[in-house]
Design an enzyme around this catalytic site. Structure first.
Site, PDB file in Angstrom:
ATOM      1  N   ASN A 153       0.454  12.918   3.304  1.00 56.97           N
ATOM      2  CA  ASN A 153       0.133  12.396   4.633  1.00 56.97           C
ATOM      3  C   ASN A 153       0.890  13.209   5.679  1.00 56.97           C
ATOM      4  O   ASN A 153       2.029  13.615   5.455  1.00 56.97           O
ATOM      5  CB  ASN A 153       0.561  10.943   4.746  1.00 56.97           C
ATOM      6  N   HIS A 163      -5.824  15.727  -4.978  1.00 54.99           N
ATOM      7  CA  HIS A 163      -6.046  16.116  -3.589  1.00 54.99           C
ATOM      8  C   HIS A 163      -5.929  17.631  -3.382  1.00 54.99           C
ATOM      9  O   HIS A 163      -6.139  18.108  -2.258  1.00 54.99           O
ATOM     10  CB  HIS A 163      -5.063  15.393  -2.670  1.00 54.99           C
ATOM     11  N   GLU A 218     -12.349   5.951   5.955  1.00 50.97           N
ATOM     12  CA  GLU A 218     -11.832   6.895   6.940  1.00 50.97           C
ATOM     13  C   GLU A 218     -13.028   7.356   7.778  1.00 50.97           C
ATOM     14  O   GLU A 218     -13.585   8.433   7.574  1.00 50.97           O
ATOM     15  CB  GLU A 218     -11.128   8.048   6.220  1.00 50.97           C
ATOM     16  N   TYR A 269     -14.356  37.601  42.312  1.00 48.26           N
ATOM     17  CA  TYR A 269     -13.538  36.485  41.830  1.00 48.26           C
ATOM     18  C   TYR A 269     -12.600  36.881  40.684  1.00 48.26           C
ATOM     19  O   TYR A 269     -11.510  36.336  40.544  1.00 48.26           O
ATOM     20  CB  TYR A 269     -14.433  35.349  41.331  1.00 48.26           C
ATOM     21  N   PHE A 275      -1.063   9.556  10.834  1.00 51.35           N
ATOM     22  CA  PHE A 275      -1.616  10.771  10.227  1.00 51.35           C
ATOM     23  C   PHE A 275      -2.834  11.300  10.972  1.00 51.35           C
ATOM     24  O   PHE A 275      -3.295  12.405  10.725  1.00 51.35           O
ATOM     25  CB  PHE A 275      -2.028  10.494   8.780  1.00 51.35           C
ATOM     26  N   TYR A 333       0.831  -1.206   0.000  1.00 51.54           N
ATOM     27  CA  TYR A 333       0.000   0.000   0.000  1.00 51.54           C
ATOM     28  C   TYR A 333       0.866   1.256   0.000  1.00 51.54           C
ATOM     29  O   TYR A 333       1.845   1.363   0.726  1.00 51.54           O
ATOM     30  CB  TYR A 333      -0.918   0.050   1.222  1.00 51.54           C
ATOM     31  N   ARG A 377      -9.738  38.318  42.695  1.00 45.32           N
ATOM     32  CA  ARG A 377      -9.231  37.443  43.754  1.00 45.32           C
ATOM     33  C   ARG A 377      -8.731  36.105  43.218  1.00 45.32           C
ATOM     34  O   ARG A 377      -7.773  35.525  43.734  1.00 45.32           O
ATOM     35  CB  ARG A 377     -10.341  37.197  44.785  1.00 45.32           C
TER      36      ARG A 377
END
Length: 519
Positions: free
Chosen positions: A201, A88, A419, A285, A334, A58, A288
């Protein structure tokens, strides 16, 4: 880069926060340590052996994502990698800031140089050549879900290396990817097996955005401690809640550090002892509990910083090459969940810094609590003073509360459910920039109002450090004698919160001091 740039050698696994800050700011030139070439060459050779032996692995000779089982012939491997980059490159939105892209270039080079990516050393060197020439690839800010890496934004980065896409020169001119490569004296790359995938990646964009958010958060955090000290003096608040014994009894490190910093800021004040017997027992607050609230924010920033330093040194692509056995193993480095969580806790901290600052601002304007003129102006009614400036602060503090919703709890499956759980780290990190800007406005308005309050009661002086900052504020904005156009003053004070030359007492407690690298 200019001729005054400092040369720095990058050693993967040893890039600390101080160096990352310098890379973000610019003014350095980078090179990889000579020792990185051999591991990269060995990983590259392991990939080539797989191709030569016609093994199916792969990322080397297959499709990607849901198409991982599709075998690609050796005669199409270069086309496969090029197509991967082009297909991409689908980002949208405005280009990332040059400072963020500098971090992306440097951390991607560091990741490749770990020797697990199987790419030629020349690819990593070319990223630093772009960096050193002040050339930043044009990377759209939107389009990554923070898993399978920051695919779209890193594809736009990779486009420049193959002579496609666009980049910006050091003087801001937009040029083609081919021209950018020509400017650094290199022809566009023809990507070999796995090289396109290795470039795409990774978590470098999410990490760079988160680091940029961290560096901004540090500044507004320190400015908020100063504005808090100014407010305490303006209302003649009690210093007793900052007693070190209180904070030692609890033991939270950020709380202890913040209390100590505020005590140091106020050392030598004439105002503090002047009201020691005033009978006031407890302040609200927002004054303080500065150590408890801001200390918790500091602890979160420190934790996020450590996570991001590790990630900036990480091999986060897939698959990874292990040259000791020759194996190429698919995994999930990734997946940017660590970055998403780091960004989310920073978002909480940034939001709270602004929220407590806005409450101190409201306190200053409330004559019943502060003892100061209503809305910090003479002739109230005729003048509105800081009334509507507080509305602006409230609007931005409220906006930050919405932005602080965790990005990491969201997920939309992609790639036909291959995914199926993603981190949304890129959004989680990107929104930090807006939050820092919002908080800088809030803190700047508080500091301006606190300076006004101090001047309205002028008599005794505060500490040398607070008086020096009061003078710095007055160089930016004048005393509000009567209503005037305040928008420029607010912008000036925003820049004060982001860029003030604050005392070392404040800067020394920030995450900047983190030097260890655990990658």
């Amino acid at each position: 880069m200019n001729t005054k740039s400092t040369a720095v050698t990058l050693n993967p696994g040893q890039v600390d926060l101080a160096l990352l800050r310098r890379i973000h700011a610019g003014g350095v030139t980078l090179q990889l340590a000579a020792s990185t070439a051999a591991p990269m060459e060995a990983a590259r050779a392991a990939v080539q052996r797989i191709v030569d032996h016609d093994e199916v692995v792969y990322g080397i000779n297959t499709g990607f994502g849901k198409l991982a089982s599709t075998r690609i012939g050796n005669d199409h491997l270069a086309e496969l990698q090029r197509n991967l980059v082009l297909s991409h490159s689908v980002g949208t939105g405005e280009p990332l800031d040059a400072a963020v892209v500098r971090l992306v270039l440097a951390t991607k080079a560091v990741s490749l140089a770990r020797g697990h990516s199987g790419v030629r050393p020349a690819l990593a060197d070319s990223l630093l050549a772009l960096f050193n020439a002040g050339i930043t690839p044009s990377i759209p800010c939107k389009g990554s879900v923070g898993a399978s890496g920051d695919l779209a934004p890193l594809a736009h980065l990779a486009c420049v290396l193959i002579g496609e896409g666009e980049a910006f020169t050091a003087d801001g001119q937009r040029v083609s990817g081919a021209e950018a490569m020509r400017l650094i004296g290199l022809p566009p790359f023809v990507l070999g097996p796995k090289e396109g995938l290795a470039l795409l990646n990774g978590t470098q964009v999410s990490t760079a955005l988160a680091l940029s958010g961290l560096f901004g958060a540090e500044r507004v955090f320190a400015a908020a401690l100063m504005s808090g000290a100014l407010s305490l003096e303006a209302i003649q608040g009690s210093i007793k809640p900052f007693d070190p014994r209180i904070h030692a009894a609890r033991g939270q490190p950020g709380q202890i550090a913040v209390a100590g910093a505020v005590r140091a800021l106020l050392e030598g004040s004439e105002i503090v002892p002047s009201h020691a017997d005033c009978g006031r027992v407890q302040d609200p607050y927002s004054v303080r509990c500065i150590p408890q609230v801001m200390g918790a924010c500091l602890d979160n920033l420190n934790h996020a910083a450590r996570v991001l330093v590790i990630e900036a040194n990480a091999a986060s692509d897939n698959p990874l090459v292990f040259t000791d056995t020759g194996e190429v193993i698919s995994g999930g480095n990734f997946h940017a969940e660590p970055v998403a969580f780091a960004a989310d806790i920073m978002a909480l901290a940034i939001s709270e810094v602004g929220a407590i600052s806005e409450r101190r601002l409201a306190l200053l304007l409330d004559t019943g609590l502060s003892g100061l003129p209503p809305f910090l102006v003479k002739d109230g009614g005729l003048n509105s003073g800081f009334m509507i400036a507080q509305v602006t602060a409230a609007a931005l503090a409220s906006e930050n509360k919405s932005l602080a919703h965790p990005g990491s709890v969201d997920s939309l499956p992609t790639s036909a459910n291959q995914e199926d759980h993603v981190s949304m780290a890129t959004y989680a990190a990107r929104r930090l920039g807006d939050m820092v800007g919002n908080t800088a406005v809030v803190v700047g308005i508080e500091a301006m109002a606190a300076a006004q309050g101090i001047e309205l009661k002028r008599g005794l002086k505060s500490s040398p450090l607070v008086e020096a900052e009061f003078a710095a504020i007055r160089r930016k904005v004048a005393f509000l004698e009567r209503d005037r156009y305040l928008a420029p003053d607010i912008e000036s004070m925003k820049q004060w919160a982001l860029q003030a030359q604050l005392p070392a007492i404040l800067l020394n407690i920030l995450p900047s001091h983190i030097t260890e690298v655990l990658a």
